[in-house]
Design an enzyme around this catalytic site. Sequence first.
Site, PDB file in Angstrom:
ATOM      1  N   LYS A  62      -3.047   6.832   7.576  1.00 27.23           N
ATOM      2  CA  LYS A  62      -2.730   8.164   7.064  1.00 27.23           C
ATOM      3  C   LYS A  62      -2.984   9.222   8.133  1.00 27.23           C
ATOM      4  O   LYS A  62      -2.115  10.058   8.404  1.00 27.23           O
ATOM      5  CB  LYS A  62      -3.594   8.435   5.828  1.00 27.23           C
ATOM      6  CG  LYS A  62      -3.081   9.553   4.964  1.00 27.23           C
ATOM      7  CD  LYS A  62      -3.997   9.743   3.755  1.00 27.23           C
ATOM      8  CE  LYS A  62      -3.863   8.605   2.759  1.00 27.23           C
ATOM      9  NZ  LYS A  62      -4.945   8.598   1.771  1.00 27.23           N
TER      10      LYS A  62
ATOM     11  N   ARG B  99      -9.602  12.904   2.229  1.00 21.23           N
ATOM     12  CA  ARG B  99      -8.739  11.745   1.948  1.00 21.23           C
ATOM     13  C   ARG B  99      -9.183  10.516   2.720  1.00 21.23           C
ATOM     14  O   ARG B  99      -9.603  10.606   3.863  1.00 21.23           O
ATOM     15  CB  ARG B  99      -7.294  12.076   2.328  1.00 21.23           C
ATOM     16  CG  ARG B  99      -6.831  13.436   1.875  1.00 21.23           C
ATOM     17  CD  ARG B  99      -5.440  13.768   2.362  1.00 21.23           C
ATOM     18  NE  ARG B  99      -4.415  12.899   1.796  1.00 21.23           N
ATOM     19  CZ  ARG B  99      -3.141  12.953   2.136  1.00 21.23           C
ATOM     20  NH1 ARG B  99      -2.733  13.802   3.060  1.00 21.23           N
ATOM     21  NH2 ARG B  99      -2.274  12.135   1.574  1.00 21.23           N
TER      22      ARG B  99
ATOM     23  N   GLY C 257      -4.353   3.288  -3.511  1.00 19.66           N
ATOM     24  CA  GLY C 257      -5.213   3.605  -4.647  1.00 19.66           C
ATOM     25  C   GLY C 257      -6.557   2.896  -4.655  1.00 19.66           C
ATOM     26  O   GLY C 257      -7.307   3.013  -5.616  1.00 19.66           O
TER      27      GLY C 257
ATOM     28  N   MET D  24      -9.082   3.283  -2.506  1.00 19.00           N
ATOM     29  CA  MET D  24     -10.204   4.125  -2.109  1.00 19.00           C
ATOM     30  C   MET D  24     -10.010   5.517  -2.706  1.00 19.00           C
ATOM     31  O   MET D  24      -9.087   5.748  -3.450  1.00 19.00           O
ATOM     32  CB  MET D  24     -10.320   4.160  -0.599  1.00 19.00           C
ATOM     33  CG  MET D  24     -10.821   2.830  -0.058  1.00 19.00           C
ATOM     34  SD  MET D  24     -11.072   2.879   1.692  1.00 19.00           S
ATOM     35  CE  MET D  24      -9.427   3.084   2.290  1.00 19.00           C
TER      36      MET D  24
ATOM     37  N   ARG E 228       4.422   6.746   5.670  1.00 21.55           N
ATOM     38  CA  ARG E 228       4.029   5.431   6.170  1.00 21.55           C
ATOM     39  C   ARG E 228       5.204   4.492   5.966  1.00 21.55           C
ATOM     40  O   ARG E 228       6.105   4.789   5.172  1.00 21.55           O
ATOM     41  CB  ARG E 228       2.811   4.903   5.412  1.00 21.55           C
ATOM     42  CG  ARG E 228       3.108   4.699   3.947  1.00 21.55           C
ATOM     43  CD  ARG E 228       1.894   4.265   3.149  1.00 21.55           C
ATOM     44  NE  ARG E 228       2.176   4.442   1.731  1.00 21.55           N
ATOM     45  CZ  ARG E 228       1.263   4.648   0.796  1.00 21.55           C
ATOM     46  NH1 ARG E 228       0.005   4.719   1.116  1.00 21.55           N
ATOM     47  NH2 ARG E 228       1.614   4.777  -0.456  1.00 21.55           N
TER      48      ARG E 228
ATOM     49  N   HIS F  24       1.245   2.728  -9.875  1.00 23.51           N
ATOM     50  CA  HIS F  24       0.376   1.740  -9.251  1.00 23.51           C
ATOM     51  C   HIS F  24       0.908   0.322  -9.427  1.00 23.51           C
ATOM     52  O   HIS F  24       0.995  -0.454  -8.481  1.00 23.51           O
ATOM     53  CB  HIS F  24      -1.025   1.861  -9.855  1.00 23.51           C
ATOM     54  CG  HIS F  24      -1.963   0.800  -9.371  1.00 23.51           C
ATOM     55  ND1 HIS F  24      -2.216  -0.337 -10.091  1.00 23.51           N
ATOM     56  CD2 HIS F  24      -2.654   0.683  -8.218  1.00 23.51           C
ATOM     57  CE1 HIS F  24      -3.046  -1.096  -9.402  1.00 23.51           C
ATOM     58  NE2 HIS F  24      -3.333  -0.493  -8.266  1.00 23.51           N
TER      59      HIS F  24
ATOM     60  N   SER G 260       7.018 -38.413  15.941  1.00 24.52           N
ATOM     61  CA  SER G 260       6.993 -37.432  14.868  1.00 24.52           C
ATOM     62  C   SER G 260       5.547 -37.323  14.409  1.00 24.52           C
ATOM     63  O   SER G 260       4.935 -38.308  14.006  1.00 24.52           O
ATOM     64  CB  SER G 260       7.889 -37.878  13.714  1.00 24.52           C
ATOM     65  OG  SER G 260       7.744 -36.976  12.649  1.00 24.52           O
TER      66      SER G 260
ATOM     67  N   CYS H 165       6.456 -34.005  10.823  1.00 21.16           N
ATOM     68  CA  CYS H 165       6.964 -34.250   9.473  1.00 21.16           C
ATOM     69  C   CYS H 165       5.881 -34.034   8.426  1.00 21.16           C
ATOM     70  O   CYS H 165       6.088 -34.247   7.250  1.00 21.16           O
ATOM     71  CB  CYS H 165       7.559 -35.647   9.365  1.00 21.16           C
ATOM     72  SG  CYS H 165       6.362 -36.948   9.683  1.00 21.16           S
TER      73      CYS H 165
ATOM     74  N   TYR I 208      11.612 -30.067  16.969  1.00 25.72           N
ATOM     75  CA  TYR I 208      11.961 -29.650  15.617  1.00 25.72           C
ATOM     76  C   TYR I 208      10.748 -29.698  14.698  1.00 25.72           C
ATOM     77  O   TYR I 208       9.742 -30.345  15.015  1.00 25.72           O
ATOM     78  CB  TYR I 208      13.085 -30.527  15.037  1.00 25.72           C
ATOM     79  CG  TYR I 208      12.663 -31.949  14.769  1.00 25.72           C
ATOM     80  CD1 TYR I 208      12.058 -32.291  13.545  1.00 25.72           C
ATOM     81  CD2 TYR I 208      12.845 -32.950  15.714  1.00 25.72           C
ATOM     82  CE1 TYR I 208      11.649 -33.598  13.299  1.00 25.72           C
ATOM     83  CE2 TYR I 208      12.443 -34.250  15.460  1.00 25.72           C
ATOM     84  CZ  TYR I 208      11.842 -34.571  14.261  1.00 25.72           C
ATOM     85  OH  TYR I 208      11.424 -35.844  14.014  1.00 25.72           O
TER      86      TYR I 208
HETATM   87  P1  ADP Z   1      -3.915   7.627  -1.589  1.00 28.29           P
HETATM   88  O1  ADP Z   1      -4.254   7.014  -0.305  1.00 28.29           O
HETATM   89  O2  ADP Z   1      -4.574   6.999  -2.746  1.00 28.29           O
HETATM   90  O3  ADP Z   1      -2.444   7.831  -1.744  1.00 28.29           O
HETATM   91  P2  ADP Z   1      -4.085  10.393  -0.819  1.00 28.29           P
HETATM   92  O4  ADP Z   1      -5.096  10.777   0.172  1.00 28.29           O
HETATM   93  O5  ADP Z   1      -2.712  10.247  -0.326  1.00 28.29           O
HETATM   94  O6  ADP Z   1      -4.565   9.086  -1.553  1.00 28.29           O
HETATM   95  O7  ADP Z   1      -4.143  11.477  -1.968  1.00 28.29           O
HETATM   96  C1  ADP Z   1      -3.504  11.335  -3.195  1.00 28.29           C
HETATM   97  C2  ADP Z   1      -2.653  12.532  -3.497  1.00 28.29           C
HETATM   98  O8  ADP Z   1      -3.398  13.725  -3.446  1.00 28.29           O
HETATM   99  C3  ADP Z   1      -1.555  12.724  -2.496  1.00 28.29           C
HETATM  100  O9  ADP Z   1      -0.431  12.020  -2.871  1.00 28.29           O
HETATM  101  C4  ADP Z   1      -1.296  14.200  -2.517  1.00 28.29           C
HETATM  102  O10 ADP Z   1      -0.288  14.487  -3.428  1.00 28.29           O
HETATM  103  C5  ADP Z   1      -2.587  14.769  -2.986  1.00 28.29           C
HETATM  104  N1  ADP Z   1      -3.201  15.477  -1.849  1.00 28.29           N
HETATM  105  C6  ADP Z   1      -3.994  14.967  -0.899  1.00 28.29           C
HETATM  106  N2  ADP Z   1      -4.327  15.905   0.012  1.00 28.29           N
HETATM  107  C7  ADP Z   1      -3.712  17.038  -0.376  1.00 28.29           C
HETATM  108  C8  ADP Z   1      -3.641  18.365   0.159  1.00 28.29           C
HETATM  109  N3  ADP Z   1      -4.267  18.694   1.274  1.00 28.29           N
HETATM  110  N4  ADP Z   1      -2.908  19.246  -0.523  1.00 28.29           N
HETATM  111  C9  ADP Z   1      -2.266  18.922  -1.642  1.00 28.29           C
HETATM  112  N5  ADP Z   1      -2.292  17.700  -2.204  1.00 28.29           N
HETATM  113  C10 ADP Z   1      -3.005  16.759  -1.574  1.00 28.29           C
HETATM  114 MG    MG Z   2      -1.209   8.790  -0.620  1.00 29.41          MG
END
Ligand code: ADP
Ligand code: MG
Length: 916
Positions: free
Chosen positions: A27, A100, A109, A111, A369, A487, A800, A867, A887
Amino acid sequence: MGRKYVYSFGGGKAEGNEGMKNLLGGKGANLAEMAGHKSLKLPVPPGFTVTTEVCTYYYENKKSYPKGLAKEVLDAMKGVEKLMGREFGDPDNPLLVSVRSGARRSMPGMMETILNIGLTEKTILGLIKQSGGNGRFVYDAYRRLIMMYSDVVMEKAAGIEPKDDESGIRKQLEKIMGKMKQEKGCKSDTDLKVEDLKKLCALFKSKIKEVLKKDFPDEPNEQLWGGISAVFASWNGKRAVSYRRIEGIPDEWGTAVTVQTMVFGNMGNDSATGVAFTRNPGNGENKFYGEYLINAQGEDVVAGIRTPAPINEYSKSDHDKELVTLEKTMPKVYKELFDIQNRLEKHYRDMQDIEFTIEKDRLFMLQCRVGKRNGPAAVRMAMDMLKEKLIKKEEAMMRVSPGQLEELLHPIIDPKAEAAQKPIVKGLPAGPGGATGQVVFSAKDAVEWAKQGKSVILVREETNPEDVEGMRAARAILTARGGMTSHAALVARGWGKCCIVGCGALHVDYAGRKFSAGDKTIKEGDWVTLNGTKGNVYVGQLAMMDASEENKILMDFLKVCDSIKRLGIRTNADTPTDAKKARQFGAEGIGLFRTEHMFYGKGSDEPLFMLREMIVSKTEAERKKALDKLFPYVKKDIKGAIEAMDGFPVVIRLLDPPLHEFVPRDPAKLEQLAKELNISLDELSSRAAALHESNPMMGHRGVRLGVTYPEVSAMQIRAIFEAAAELLQEGKNPYPEIMVPVVCDVKELKDQLAIAQQIYQEVLTKYGIKKIKHMFGTMIEIPRAALVAGKIAEVAQFFSYGTNDLTQMGFGFSRDDIGGFLPDYIKKGILPADPFQTIDQEGIGELIKIGIERGRKARKDLEVGICGEHGGEPRSIEFCHNVGMDYVSCSPFRVPIARLAAAQAVIKEGKRKKPA
Ligand code: ADP
Ligand code: MG
Ligand code: MG
């Protein structure tokens, strides 16, 4: 000079970039790339990333931080403040941030992320001012902060384990909010008024004090550091750990923490948040695809609390077709987003999964990503991008993992069976293919039932990261809520699992262990069948079938594999049907045809009876008589296989198992046999008993049978040559390779070669032909054979590798008894993997290399193949390529996977030689 722990991004610049995933997490690295790369410079809210090294330090030093980190964070925060013209904690004009998580590889989801950090009783007024007097928005942000923070920092990170699901702090606060909504007659969260939200925040705080015995921290820096620590703590949270086990992500990697300026999708109806893919991750179509929610913060989309709306017409489905698209409501912003996703895909040259937020008609990019995709989508995207000249063919081949390819070979519901049924409910097709199983309603049950060997379908209102193990154990997943980016959909797609989400008409009754759809009720344990490609759910157990043959894109993809790979791919097949199937899958010959196959299963009664006669024969004359009767069966079987592979080589292994395996135990069969042989039952029993061995796997078997009973080898070899001679006369192009098993010394092979040479001449004379193209060779499956391979190759024209036995005898592990100890070996890390599944390259691999080296020294054109079961396992295939085999041979269904793995082995070899 110490290490640098913090990397900033924003304002068209960034200290990091996409190449720094190990340090900044996926990220953080991609945020830096989007913000700072000269050809992107996208609107990314400014922020900074604390490196994964800090996480490692944190765990190695009793959860403390390296010296100098606090100062670096402070400096980076100052940089952000300058860019934004706001200050963190400033009551008049406050800066709010999110904290984040982000590991090297995405763990959706698993962490934590906390939004709206820096909002306190003091800064509330400042934020109201900033937002142009939008108190409703500010208190909505505040109640979200309190909910997330108390859950993630004060409870989870503090190691507090709630008694059950219901007593967690988050659940308790949600209950308070639910009650308030009910009292005020609100349908949606967004209906709550500013006074309600204000009151709610106060109620939340006193509940937190009551349950957690601590005040909610109303100081910005305490919130910030609490958040950072909580993200690091979440690396070792239960969910994250179990996800890492499943995905094979090392514990040492650690997570990075990104602190980023908040932008608000919940400022009103000119604000929104969403998730999108540059191509459809469900089927691979090159169409922009996504969902969004008006007036919401990020987590609402993924959590499935409200049904998200489609971003454009293409993204519409049955359950959301009434909702207004982003393209319609905010055409300008949509156009900008569309343009950005185009640029992102060109830049990364792969499908991107993006997160965005719109604050008062302004678009911000929050994440990108490489998007997860299922197998069919992966193959389609790879082929499309190849045609679009976005990528080269080598890259296209690396875009599909062998596991993803396997999904395309997976069963679907038999269309005939499906046509006769009506779906009881429909949902979104989140994971393709078909699955049939018994319904369970909890992840725990899914795991337990699957352990008992049951095939289960996990049915949930909604899945959450706690359910991953159950989702893994289930054949398929079915949810009532959530969209294509929920999810359940995300995780299922990553695993290529059949999955249907968002079945609005499905009502789950957990307490009653049942669900209903229309007038149908399905109870726990009932069978249902899912078509994940269409999103249809059927009652009962429908017939399944294999669908790979008609898949044109798959066939094209495999052709590209063939243009790259050097390894030949053969198949292990014992019947003409298997051989034909394998040909369709692209097999270039048979690497193992086992003669004993004809004595098992369907149609084996007669030949088995004759074999038994042969086995219990006492004199050569008796044995010859039985062999003569058996001969036509053996010849017919062999002929069928060679014919099905016309033009391609067929390796036929002479009888391998110890004879006692074929001794009858059924009294009726014994009696019949005694009668046929004209001997007493007692006599028969004593002859059978004489065959008993205490260690049959290392007993009288393979070439050893041929040495003691040359007439047994002679019969088989004659069958092979006569089958080939007949095919030649029928205008076919037979190519048998005679393979002698269980050899440990060249003299055994010489002994058998003499028989083969004599019979060859006899058959040539009998049919009046000059030559039958063939080879004579051996299996290398005893460690000694690998060591004396130089001598063996003087006689053998091909080797073989029988890696099952080579592993068994090389390790001294009985294949049939490993269940007792191997799991402990793996758990304790004594062995990295089960050596019967993937070749142990360090030890058994060394034997293989020695054998090839010595063998080829004696005979330059020695043909070498494998084989054993390993011949269909991608890592082992790469090894076989690297050691110079000609092979690999595997079961028919693994042939396509082997073709891909063989192509990937060439590409990886190229990369090693010429690092990019
Ligand atoms: P995950 O790795 O679980 O996707 P994120 O770090 O991407 O977690 O955060 C989840 C959501 O929170 C993101 O999809 C985004 O919409 C929201 N978010 C995170 N940081 C910001 C920010 N700086 N401003 C607005 N929304 C945010
Ligand atoms: Mg995210
Ligand atoms: Mg063997």
